[in-house]
Design an enzyme around this catalytic site. Structure first.
Site, PDB file in Angstrom:
ATOM      1  N   CYS A   1      -2.361   3.070  28.718  1.00  0.00           N
ATOM      2  CA  CYS A   1      -2.320   4.540  28.709  1.00  0.00           C
ATOM      3  C   CYS A   1      -3.757   5.103  28.778  1.00  0.00           C
ATOM      4  CB  CYS A   1      -1.590   5.045  27.459  1.00  0.00           C
ATOM      5  SG  CYS A   1      -2.521   4.870  25.924  1.00  0.00           S
TER       6      CYS A   1
ATOM      7  N   ARG B   1     -11.641   5.891 -12.534  1.00  0.00           N
ATOM      8  CA  ARG B   1     -13.021   6.398 -12.664  1.00  0.00           C
ATOM      9  C   ARG B   1     -13.935   5.315 -13.221  1.00  0.00           C
ATOM     10  NH1 ARG B   1     -10.127  10.955 -14.800  1.00  0.00           N
ATOM     11  NH2 ARG B   1     -10.852  10.533 -16.928  1.00  0.00           N
TER      12      ARG B   1
ATOM     13  N   CYS C   1       0.830  -1.195   0.000  1.00  0.00           N
ATOM     14  CA  CYS C   1       0.000   0.000   0.000  1.00  0.00           C
ATOM     15  C   CYS C   1       0.861   1.241   0.000  1.00  0.00           C
ATOM     16  CB  CYS C   1      -1.035  -0.057   1.118  1.00  0.00           C
ATOM     17  SG  CYS C   1      -0.810   0.984   2.514  1.00  0.00           S
TER      18      CYS C   1
ATOM     19  N   HIS D   1       5.559   5.328   1.347  1.00  0.00           N
ATOM     20  CA  HIS D   1       5.905   6.470   2.216  1.00  0.00           C
ATOM     21  C   HIS D   1       7.024   6.084   3.182  1.00  0.00           C
ATOM     22  CE1 HIS D   1       2.969   9.508   1.056  1.00  0.00           C
ATOM     23  NE2 HIS D   1       2.021   8.589   1.036  1.00  0.00           N
TER      24      HIS D   1
ATOM     25  N   CYS E   1      -3.300   5.114  21.064  1.00  0.00           N
ATOM     26  CA  CYS E   1      -2.365   4.720  22.128  1.00  0.00           C
ATOM     27  C   CYS E   1      -1.048   5.484  22.037  1.00  0.00           C
ATOM     28  CB  CYS E   1      -2.093   3.216  21.996  1.00  0.00           C
ATOM     29  SG  CYS E   1      -0.825   2.603  23.111  1.00  0.00           S
TER      30      CYS E   1
ATOM     31  N   THR F   1       1.326   3.380   2.092  1.00  0.00           N
ATOM     32  CA  THR F   1       2.107   3.574   3.313  1.00  0.00           C
ATOM     33  C   THR F   1       3.501   2.954   3.171  1.00  0.00           C
ATOM     34  OG1 THR F   1       0.054   3.530   4.571  1.00  0.00           O
ATOM     35  CG2 THR F   1       2.079   3.228   5.821  1.00  0.00           C
TER      36      THR F   1
ATOM     37  N   GLY G   1      -7.043  10.439   3.372  1.00  0.00           N
ATOM     38  CA  GLY G   1      -5.779  10.211   2.659  1.00  0.00           C
ATOM     39  C   GLY G   1      -4.580  10.609   3.513  1.00  0.00           C
TER      40      GLY G   1
HETATM   41 ZN   LIG Z   1      -2.053  -0.207   4.060  1.00  0.00          ZN
HETATM   42 ZN   LIG Z   2      -2.022   2.669  25.131  1.00  0.00          ZN
END
Ligand SMILES: [Zn+2]
Ligand SMILES: [Zn+2]
Length: 327
Positions: free
Chosen positions: A91, A197, A37, A42, A102, A39, A249
């Site tokens: 936490c 599209r 993906c 990135h 978290c 990510t 996004g």
């Molecule tokens: Zn992902």
């Molecule tokens: Zn936590």
């Protein structure tokens, strides 16, 4: 074993990596498939923080082949999809039922070794059984879909409303299928890519627009699922009174937008964001098994680990839809 490892900026490659063993409460998965993906891209290009080195891969489905001590629920042979987000449980955010916020949030494929490898160690508590009738490979979509389900929980959706979705990648396409199932009767898909599209129309968008011709939209819900600053601005600009902008996004960290507080006030505009998918993995799996979200339109090319490495560092051929590595 061979794994796709991020070892710092500009160093993401297939390399030898030790095979994991099952710790207390953990199972070992024989990974069937792991999705790639944005990510991962990135992380590879340094615009999303990750541990280094770490095995990438946070969209994982596989079969349990070993169980550590203390594993009670799962057995060898069970098919599972992995919730990659691990919270501390201690936490203030965890204690208030928001484990995804978290303070010590850890994630497989980001801060712990993920599933772009043939074997992966996972706590039993992070494993979700794949319903009968859903192919193991298709269950890699449970993680991205769990994020979509959580996002739609955070906004008001009502039958007969109007919506538009900017960005028609995996998330946008799944978002449209969910909106359709929730009774949204007018859904416009916005993308600069013609094939995206076309796919949006196939899954239930009632209209599609190219990004540069998306002015003039007037909707109750605008979903920004592209990570682009200009899409954020046009999505915000498209809202009717009482409308909601869903920020979905992954934008670049240096992006900044200007908003007009008086318009937010006078038109009762809301800006809502959502991050990952707490408690929504099982719902995502059931949406996939029921066909409400059709895995076949979302899954794209199945690739080898080396081809996956090329995709992540943007050096291979362009690929269709959700690319995933198979083992
Ligand atoms: Zn992902
Ligand atoms: Zn936590």
């Amino acid at each position: 074993m061979q794994a796709l490892v991020f070892s710092g900026f500009d160093h993401t490659a297939v390399r030898d990596w030790p095979e994991p063993s099952a710790g207390q409460g953990e199972v070992i998965l024989r990974v069937a498939a792991a999705g790639l993906c944005g990510t991962d891209r990135h992380i590879a290009d340094g615009s999303y923080t990750a541990r280094s080195p770490v095995v990438l891969g946070h969209e994982v489905a596989g079969i349990v082949i070993a169980t550590g001590t203390g594993v009670k629920r799962l057995q060898i042979g069970d098919r599972v999809s992995v919730d990659p987000n691990l919270s501390c449980g201690a936490c203030a955010y965890c204690h208030s039922g928001r484990p995804h916020l978290c303070e010590q949030l850890a994630s497989f494929g980001v801060t712990r070794d993920g599933g772009l490898a043939p074997y992966m160690a996972v706590p039993e508590s992070q494993c979700h059984r794949i319903p009968d009738g859903l192919a193991t490979e298709a269950a890699i979509l449970a993680e991205p879909l769990s994020c979509v389900v959580h996002a739609l929980d955070r906004v008001h959706v009502w039958s007969g409303m109007t919506a538009a979705v900017w960005g028609l990648g995996t998330a946008g396409i799944m978002m449209i299928q969910c909106l359709r199932a929730l009774g949204v009767t007018s859904i416009t898909g916005v993308s600069h890519r013609a094939e995206h599209r076309e796919k949006a129309l196939r899954v239930g968008a009632t209209a599609v627009l190219a990004t540069d011709s998306a002015s003039g939209l007037f909707v109750d819900l605008a979903v920004e699922a592209s990570g682009s600053l200009s899409a954020f601005e046009s999505a915000l600009g498209s809202l009717r009174k009482g409308g909601e902008l869903l920020v979905y996004g992954v934008a670049n960290p240096e992006d900044a937008a200007s908003v007009h507080p008086q318009r937010l006030f006078r038109d009762e505009i809301s800006i809502v964001s959502s991050f990952v998918g707490p408690y929504t993995m099982d719902r995502a799996l059931h949406l996939l098994a029921a066909g409400t979200v059709d895995p076949s339109v979302v899954l794209g090319d199945a690739v080898t680990l080396r081809e996956a490495a090329d995709w992540v560092v943007k050096s291979g051929p362009s690929r269709n839809a959700k690319v995933y590595a198979v083992f």
